[in-house]
Write a protein that holds these residues in place. Structure first.
Motif, mmCIF file in Angstrom:
data_model
loop_
_atom_site.group_PDB
_atom_site.id
_atom_site.type_symbol
_atom_site.label_atom_id
_atom_site.label_comp_id
_atom_site.label_asym_id
_atom_site.label_seq_id
_atom_site.Cartn_x
_atom_site.Cartn_y
_atom_site.Cartn_z
ATOM 1 N N TYR A 227 49.344 -12.762 95.452
ATOM 2 C CA TYR A 227 50.671 -13.014 96.026
ATOM 3 C C TYR A 227 51.363 -11.724 96.468
ATOM 4 O O TYR A 227 52.237 -11.757 97.346
ATOM 5 C CB TYR A 227 51.530 -13.817 95.040
ATOM 6 N N THR A 228 50.962 -10.591 95.910
ATOM 7 C CA THR A 228 51.451 -9.315 96.438
ATOM 8 C C THR A 228 50.954 -9.114 97.865
ATOM 9 O O THR A 228 51.702 -8.674 98.743
ATOM 10 C CB THR A 228 50.973 -8.157 95.551
ATOM 11 N N SER A 229 49.675 -9.448 98.106
ATOM 12 C CA SER A 229 49.125 -9.301 99.463
ATOM 13 C C SER A 229 49.835 -10.233 100.442
ATOM 14 O O SER A 229 50.065 -9.865 101.600
ATOM 15 C CB SER A 229 47.623 -9.570 99.460
ATOM 16 N N ILE A 230 50.207 -11.424 99.988
ATOM 17 C CA ILE A 230 50.942 -12.363 100.852
ATOM 18 C C ILE A 230 52.325 -11.803 101.183
ATOM 19 O O ILE A 230 52.783 -11.865 102.332
ATOM 20 C CB ILE A 230 51.069 -13.743 100.174
ATOM 21 N N ILE B 280 42.018 -7.750 102.561
ATOM 22 C CA ILE B 280 41.134 -6.889 101.769
ATOM 23 C C ILE B 280 41.617 -6.651 100.341
ATOM 24 O O ILE B 280 40.800 -6.396 99.440
ATOM 25 C CB ILE B 280 40.933 -5.524 102.479
ATOM 26 N N LEU B 281 42.927 -6.734 100.067
ATOM 27 C CA LEU B 281 43.455 -6.298 98.771
ATOM 28 C C LEU B 281 42.903 -7.114 97.608
ATOM 29 O O LEU B 281 42.367 -6.553 96.637
ATOM 30 C CB LEU B 281 44.990 -6.370 98.776
ATOM 31 N N THR B 282 43.014 -8.438 97.667
ATOM 32 C CA THR B 282 42.576 -9.272 96.550
ATOM 33 C C THR B 282 41.070 -9.187 96.316
ATOM 34 O O THR B 282 40.631 -9.024 95.167
ATOM 35 C CB THR B 282 43.007 -10.741 96.771
ATOM 36 N N ALA C 17 52.060 -9.018 103.732
ATOM 37 C CA ALA C 17 51.822 -9.563 105.073
ATOM 38 C C ALA C 17 53.097 -10.192 105.638
ATOM 39 O O ALA C 17 53.415 -10.026 106.823
ATOM 40 C CB ALA C 17 50.700 -10.598 105.031
ATOM 41 N N TYR C 18 53.844 -10.900 104.784
ATOM 42 C CA TYR C 18 55.075 -11.562 105.238
ATOM 43 C C TYR C 18 56.134 -10.543 105.637
ATOM 44 O O TYR C 18 56.757 -10.660 106.696
ATOM 45 C CB TYR C 18 55.604 -12.472 104.128
ATOM 46 N N VAL C 19 56.339 -9.527 104.794
ATOM 47 C CA VAL C 19 57.348 -8.505 105.084
ATOM 48 C C VAL C 19 56.967 -7.732 106.345
ATOM 49 O O VAL C 19 57.817 -7.443 107.202
ATOM 50 C CB VAL C 19 57.508 -7.544 103.882
#
Length: 318
Positions: free
Chosen positions: A257-260, A285-287, A263-265
């Protein structure tokens, strides 16, 4: 966005020109290529190593690790959907993608991303049953139930993107459509279309938010029940053991959810287009990079099996 006139509705006449990061100097292409190559090889090697460890060790034949294997397979497929195309872009300057290849990539990218969210929910449910109903755990989480839960997650993930992908494929595109991204993400493709992209952009955003945050809500609810159960455990050692069972999964959920959020920001903020693209790359790539690290460093069972496996392999034992 397009340098060519939009006059084609025939998919066989349409190609997509992936612009990557337009402002990245070409002198940096080779160093960036090696960075992504190392990350991709780490994902493939790390996830494959854990998969082998889980399969060959009878001590890991538990629902928790069955769902972990599904997560690892998803990570391998997810990165393989995008990273090889990026490597080809940086090394060979390969920027052309056919109409079918573009929409297949779009479908797999979003479908596998959904699959990760759903498998994380299933893993949270497994932890809920293990901690909140330990006496009934083996009865409720049978191999048949585990297969049905995993199959349901995969099926839902592969079905959900179909409407958005099919509808976006019916939009008008030029014979050579410029896509400001390294790969065919839904948002980048519909915004490159000659058609009005307002509805498709809104639809994609709503689907993404629903698929992302409904699973998050289910995970949060599961862990709310888990926390209540853990706090009822009288022994400090028992509480510590229960928390340790959940640590790896919580870290994976947090990373996903950090990667999401990144991407959203990157998309919503008033930033140059390269930052928008990098947000997508981080999501891609992060997860997958973090998961093998989390499960080899934080999970004692997996860590022990991998150490044993590597020790035997280095000595030439089967």
């Amino acid at each position: 966005m397009n340098a060519w006139i939009c006059n084609s509705s025939d998919g066989s006449l349409i190609s997509f020109y992936l612009m990557g990061m337009p402002f990245l100097p070409k002198s940096l292409f080779l160093p960036v290529f090696f960075i992504f190559l190392i990350l991709y090889l780490f994902v493939i090697t790390g996830n494959s190593l854990i998969l082998v460890a889980v399969v060959i060790d009878s001590n890991l034949l538990k629902p928790m690790y069955f769902f972990l294997t599904n997560l690892l397979v998803l990570d391998i497929l997810f990165t393989t959907t995008t990273i090889p195309r990026m490597l080809s872009y940086f090394l060979l300057g390969d920027q052309i993608l056919s109409f079918p290849a573009c929409f297949l990539q779009m479908y797999l990218f979003h479908g596998l991303s959904c699959g990760e969210a759903f498998i994380l929910v299933v893993m949270a449910y497994d932890r809920y049953e293990a901690i909140c109903h330990p006496l009934h755990y083996t009865v409720r989480m049978t191999p048949q139930v585990n297969i049905k839960l995993a199959a349901g997650a995969w099926l839902a993930a592969l079905l959900i993107p179909i409407p958005a992908v099919v509808q976006s494929s019916q939009m008008a595109f030029g014979t050579m459509t410029q896509v400001v991204n390294f790969f065919c993400d839904h948002l980048a493709v519909v915004q490159a279309s000659c058609s009005d992209s307002t509805f498709q952009t809104f639809l994609g955003f709503c689907c993404a938010m629903t698929v992302s945050f409904l699973p998050l809500l289910l995970v949060v609810l599961s862990y709310a029940h888990i926390l209540v159960s853990i706090l009822k455990i009288n022994s400090k050692e028992g509480r510590s053991k229960a928390f340790s069972i959940c640590t790896s999964h919580l870290l994976v959920v947090g990373t996903y959810y950090t990667s999401i959020i990144v991407a959203y920001v990157a998309y919503r903020a008033d930033l140059p287009v390269d930052f928008h693209i990098m947000g997508n790359v981080v999501f891609a790539i992060l997860t997958p990079v973090a998961n093998p690290l989390i499960y080899t460093l934080r999970n004692k069972d997996v860590k022990a099996v991998i150490s044993k496996f590597m020790s035997h392999w280095s000595r030439g034992y089967p």
